[in-house]
Design an enzyme around this catalytic site. Structure first.
Site, mmCIF file in Angstrom:
data_model
loop_
_atom_site.group_PDB
_atom_site.id
_atom_site.type_symbol
_atom_site.label_atom_id
_atom_site.label_comp_id
_atom_site.label_asym_id
_atom_site.label_seq_id
_atom_site.Cartn_x
_atom_site.Cartn_y
_atom_site.Cartn_z
ATOM 1 N N MET A 1 0.717 -0.956 0.043
ATOM 2 C CA MET A 1 -0.031 -0.064 0.119
ATOM 3 C C MET A 1 0.808 1.144 0.092
ATOM 4 O O MET A 1 2.076 1.172 0.370
ATOM 5 C CB MET A 1 -0.834 -0.072 1.216
ATOM 6 C CG MET A 1 -1.737 -1.133 1.178
ATOM 7 S SD MET A 1 -2.978 -0.757 -0.018
ATOM 8 C CE MET A 1 -4.301 -1.780 0.135
ATOM 9 N N PRO A 2 0.594 2.412 -0.632
ATOM 10 C CA PRO A 2 -0.676 2.788 -1.018
ATOM 11 C C PRO A 2 -1.099 2.567 -2.524
ATOM 12 O O PRO A 2 -0.159 2.513 -3.338
ATOM 13 C CB PRO A 2 -0.319 4.262 -0.900
ATOM 14 C CG PRO A 2 0.993 4.449 -1.366
ATOM 15 C CD PRO A 2 1.814 3.352 -1.007
ATOM 16 N N HIS A 3 -2.296 2.494 -2.597
ATOM 17 C CA HIS A 3 -2.757 2.133 -3.914
ATOM 18 C C HIS A 3 -3.709 3.500 -4.269
ATOM 19 O O HIS A 3 -4.595 3.831 -3.594
ATOM 20 C CB HIS A 3 -3.721 0.964 -3.925
ATOM 21 C CG HIS A 3 -3.071 -0.221 -3.912
ATOM 22 N ND1 HIS A 3 -3.291 -1.358 -4.447
ATOM 23 C CD2 HIS A 3 -1.807 -0.533 -3.474
ATOM 24 C CE1 HIS A 3 -2.299 -2.286 -4.394
ATOM 25 N NE2 HIS A 3 -1.561 -1.824 -3.410
#
Length: 134
Positions: free
Chosen positions: A1-3
């Site tokens: 993550m981050p997406h």
């Protein structure tokens, strides 16, 4: 993550360099220092079917959602979000200058017990891969 997930009205494809915008989002996320490079994903999906406001044919939208794992403070995420949204506004200034465009951005924190991940990119970028030939 981050997406980072970009959803946009398909009529923007002739007016905005969507691939370039994805790259600007990735670069800006890196510059915040909040996100690890190996976790960043940016993807964009056009909405082929949409209805916006007064149905004017020039109406368009772009929504950016940032999905992050739990653990960062609200202040940290808010600071990164402000930097990312400023870059987004800058990239889309020509659209914002016209009265036919809606831009939105939100950050969603994912519950840690309801998320599963496997990532072979992190070790390579961190330099911890045995026999790494990259």
């Amino acid at each position: 993550m981050p997406h980072f997930i970009v959803e946009y009205s398909a009529n923007l494809e002739t007016r905005v360099d969507i691939q370039g915008l994805c790259e600007r989002i990735r670069e800006t996320a890196l510059k915040t220092g909040v996100f690890e490079p190996g976790g960043i994903r940016v993807r964009a999906h056009p909405a082929r079917h949409f209805a916006i406001a007064d149905a004017h044919k020039k109406n368009a939208f772009l929504h950016l959602q940032l999905r992050v794992g739990a653990g960062r403070s609200v202040e940290t995420l808010k600071g990164a979000g402000e930097v990312i949204f400023a870059k987004l506004r800058d990239c889309l200034e020509p659209e914002l200058a016209e009265p036919y465009f809606g831009l939105s951005f939100e950050i969603v924190e994912i519950h840690p017990e309801l998320s599963w991940k496997a990532n072979s990119i992190h070790p390579r970028i961190r330099g911890h891969v045995e026999g790494d030939h990259w």
